[in-house]
Motif scaffolding. Structure first.
Motif, PDB file in Angstrom:
ATOM      1  N   GLU A  15      32.594  30.939  45.101  1.00 39.97           N
ATOM      2  CA  GLU A  15      31.637  30.841  44.004  1.00 39.97           C
ATOM      3  C   GLU A  15      31.525  32.167  43.250  1.00 39.97           C
ATOM      4  OE1 GLU A  15      26.913  29.835  43.343  1.00 39.97           O
ATOM      5  OE2 GLU A  15      27.917  29.145  45.158  1.00 39.97           O
ATOM      6  N   ALA A  16      31.529  32.081  41.930  1.00 44.72           N
ATOM      7  CA  ALA A  16      31.411  33.274  41.094  1.00 44.72           C
ATOM      8  C   ALA A  16      29.988  33.815  41.166  1.00 44.72           C
ATOM      9  CB  ALA A  16      31.776  32.959  39.647  1.00 44.72           C
ATOM     10  N   GLU A  17      29.881  35.146  41.305  1.00 48.11           N
ATOM     11  CA  GLU A  17      28.596  35.843  41.290  1.00 48.11           C
ATOM     12  C   GLU A  17      28.728  36.994  40.303  1.00 48.11           C
ATOM     13  OE1 GLU A  17      27.369  37.114  45.166  1.00 48.11           O
ATOM     14  OE2 GLU A  17      27.655  35.132  46.032  1.00 48.11           O
ATOM     15  N   PRO A  18      28.348  36.764  39.035  1.00 51.82           N
ATOM     16  CA  PRO A  18      28.464  37.838  38.038  1.00 51.82           C
ATOM     17  C   PRO A  18      27.722  39.090  38.489  1.00 51.82           C
ATOM     18  CG  PRO A  18      27.894  35.758  37.002  1.00 51.82           C
ATOM     19  CD  PRO A  18      27.770  35.556  38.488  1.00 51.82           C
ATOM     20  N   HIS A  19      28.186  40.236  38.016  1.00 56.35           N
ATOM     21  CA  HIS A  19      27.552  41.507  38.349  1.00 56.35           C
ATOM     22  C   HIS A  19      26.093  41.470  37.896  1.00 56.35           C
ATOM     23  CE1 HIS A  19      26.700  45.802  38.325  1.00 56.35           C
ATOM     24  NE2 HIS A  19      27.774  45.953  39.095  1.00 56.35           N
ATOM     25  N   PRO A  20      25.162  41.961  38.720  1.00 56.91           N
ATOM     26  CA  PRO A  20      23.744  41.917  38.351  1.00 56.91           C
ATOM     27  C   PRO A  20      23.409  42.648  37.053  1.00 56.91           C
ATOM     28  CG  PRO A  20      24.015  42.642  40.630  1.00 56.91           C
ATOM     29  CD  PRO A  20      25.380  42.528  40.035  1.00 56.91           C
ATOM     30  N   MET A  21      24.262  43.577  36.626  1.00 58.27           N
ATOM     31  CA  MET A  21      24.003  44.309  35.383  1.00 58.27           C
ATOM     32  C   MET A  21      24.624  43.602  34.173  1.00 58.27           C
ATOM     33  SD  MET A  21      24.422  48.189  36.816  1.00 58.27           S
ATOM     34  CE  MET A  21      24.053  48.992  35.262  1.00 58.27           C
ATOM     35  N   GLY A  22      25.228  42.423  34.391  1.00 64.05           N
ATOM     36  CA  GLY A  22      25.762  41.639  33.291  1.00 64.05           C
ATOM     37  C   GLY A  22      27.043  42.162  32.680  1.00 64.05           C
ATOM     38  N   VAL A  23      27.826  42.956  33.424  1.00 64.20           N
ATOM     39  CA  VAL A  23      29.039  43.549  32.856  1.00 64.20           C
ATOM     40  C   VAL A  23      30.275  42.664  33.016  1.00 64.20           C
ATOM     41  CG1 VAL A  23      28.174  45.909  33.106  1.00 64.20           C
ATOM     42  CG2 VAL A  23      29.538  44.882  34.953  1.00 64.20           C
ATOM     43  N   ASN A  24      30.135  41.545  33.746  1.00 61.76           N
ATOM     44  CA  ASN A  24      31.225  40.581  33.887  1.00 61.76           C
ATOM     45  C   ASN A  24      30.633  39.224  34.249  1.00 61.76           C
ATOM     46  OD1 ASN A  24      30.855  40.564  36.802  1.00 61.76           O
ATOM     47  ND2 ASN A  24      31.986  42.465  36.848  1.00 61.76           N
ATOM     48  N   ARG A  25      31.426  38.180  34.075  1.00 63.89           N
ATOM     49  CA  ARG A  25      30.942  36.841  34.391  1.00 63.89           C
ATOM     50  C   ARG A  25      31.728  36.187  35.520  1.00 63.89           C
ATOM     51  NH1 ARG A  25      34.503  33.497  32.911  1.00 63.89           N
ATOM     52  NH2 ARG A  25      36.040  34.055  31.375  1.00 63.89           N
ATOM     53  N   GLU A  26      33.000  36.555  35.708  1.00 64.93           N
ATOM     54  CA  GLU A  26      33.839  35.956  36.753  1.00 64.93           C
ATOM     55  C   GLU A  26      34.143  36.984  37.834  1.00 64.93           C
ATOM     56  OE1 GLU A  26      34.891  32.821  37.446  1.00 64.93           O
ATOM     57  OE2 GLU A  26      33.665  32.162  35.769  1.00 64.93           O
ATOM     58  N   ARG A  27      33.231  37.094  38.770  1.00 62.28           N
ATOM     59  CA  ARG A  27      33.324  38.032  39.890  1.00 62.28           C
ATOM     60  C   ARG A  27      33.152  37.200  41.149  1.00 62.28           C
ATOM     61  NH1 ARG A  27      29.073  40.160  42.565  1.00 62.28           N
ATOM     62  NH2 ARG A  27      29.404  42.089  43.697  1.00 62.28           N
ATOM     63  N   GLN A  28      34.210  37.124  41.952  1.00 64.25           N
ATOM     64  CA  GLN A  28      34.172  36.276  43.136  1.00 64.25           C
ATOM     65  C   GLN A  28      34.287  37.129  44.399  1.00 64.25           C
ATOM     66  OE1 GLN A  28      37.309  34.261  41.066  1.00 64.25           O
ATOM     67  NE2 GLN A  28      36.429  32.296  41.691  1.00 64.25           N
ATOM     68  N   PRO A  29      33.188  37.230  45.172  1.00 64.54           N
ATOM     69  CA  PRO A  29      33.191  38.050  46.384  1.00 64.54           C
ATOM     70  C   PRO A  29      33.933  37.364  47.530  1.00 64.54           C
ATOM     71  CG  PRO A  29      31.041  37.034  46.071  1.00 64.54           C
ATOM     72  CD  PRO A  29      31.880  36.649  44.888  1.00 64.54           C
ATOM     73  N   VAL A  30      35.205  37.626  47.614  1.00 60.71           N
ATOM     74  CA  VAL A  30      36.053  37.033  48.642  1.00 60.71           C
ATOM     75  C   VAL A  30      35.574  37.449  50.034  1.00 60.71           C
ATOM     76  CG1 VAL A  30      38.425  36.878  49.497  1.00 60.71           C
ATOM     77  CG2 VAL A  30      37.990  36.993  47.027  1.00 60.71           C
ATOM     78  N   THR A  31      35.096  38.675  50.146  1.00 56.65           N
ATOM     79  CA  THR A  31      34.596  39.200  51.417  1.00 56.65           C
ATOM     80  C   THR A  31      33.563  38.271  52.023  1.00 56.65           C
ATOM     81  OG1 THR A  31      34.915  41.437  50.613  1.00 56.65           O
ATOM     82  CG2 THR A  31      33.452  41.183  52.490  1.00 56.65           C
ATOM     83  N   ASP A  32      32.576  37.873  51.230  1.00 56.92           N
ATOM     84  CA  ASP A  32      31.506  37.015  51.727  1.00 56.92           C
ATOM     85  C   ASP A  32      32.054  35.663  52.171  1.00 56.92           C
ATOM     86  OD1 ASP A  32      29.860  39.103  51.014  1.00 56.92           O
ATOM     87  OD2 ASP A  32      29.054  38.107  49.232  1.00 56.92           O
TER      88      ASP A  32
END
Length: 160
Positions: free
Chosen positions: A10-27
């Motif tokens: 699931e995509a989790e955009p950066h909390p500061m709004g600097v990107n929209r497609e950020r997928q934390p593979v680690t989690d």
């Protein structure tokens, strides 16, 4: 052994709004000793919230598609990183990767050791309205928002 496809993370955009497609593979994999994050950056987006360093982590960025531009150090030096290239930043080295092109950038960020930030070891360079210049800033562990504070004067900025 754990396995996942990028499309299932699931995509989790950066909390500061600097990107929209950020997928934390680690989690998604339950990793504890390293970090892996997949990014799809549109023009103008960036990997993180600005010029920063992790005093406790080494970071690598593998550019899979497009060309990312990385600012490094604290004097504005930049270098392009093209598809198929990897760039490394040692602990304490300031950096920020951006998509300054007209095409999408796809990349993978890898960091070790640790899968979670040690917030006390994260430092960014940001403009301070009180000091009226760019100064080193610390970051408090976020609860509902980020609190970034100037290490020179203590001024705090809350970012939702």
């Amino acid at each position: 052994m754990e396995r996942v496809t990028i499309e299932d993370v699931e995509a989790e955009p950066h909390p500061m709004g600097v990107n929209r497609e950020r997928q934390p593979v680690t989690d998604a994999l339950g990793a504890e000793h390293m970090t892996a994050v997949h990014y799809e950056l549109d023009p103008g987006e960036q990997f993180s919230g600005g010029l920063h360093t992790h005093h406790d982590q080494e970071e690598l960025f593998y550019v899979m598609e497009g060309t990312a531009t990385f600012e490094y150090g604290t004097d504005g030096e930049k270098t392009p990183v093209e598809a198929g290239e990897v760039i490394r930043f040692e602990p304490g080295e300031f950096q920020c990767g951006r998509n300054e092109s007209d095409e999408q950038v796809v990349g993978l960020a890898l960091a070790a050791p640790g899968s979670q930030h040690n917030w006390a070891d994260l430092e960014s360079m940001a403009p301070c309205p009180e000091c009226d210049e760019v100064t080193p800033h610390g970051v408090e562990e976020p609860d509902e928002s980020f609190v970034i504070f100037c290490k020179e004067c203590g001024n705090e900025m809350r970012i939702a």
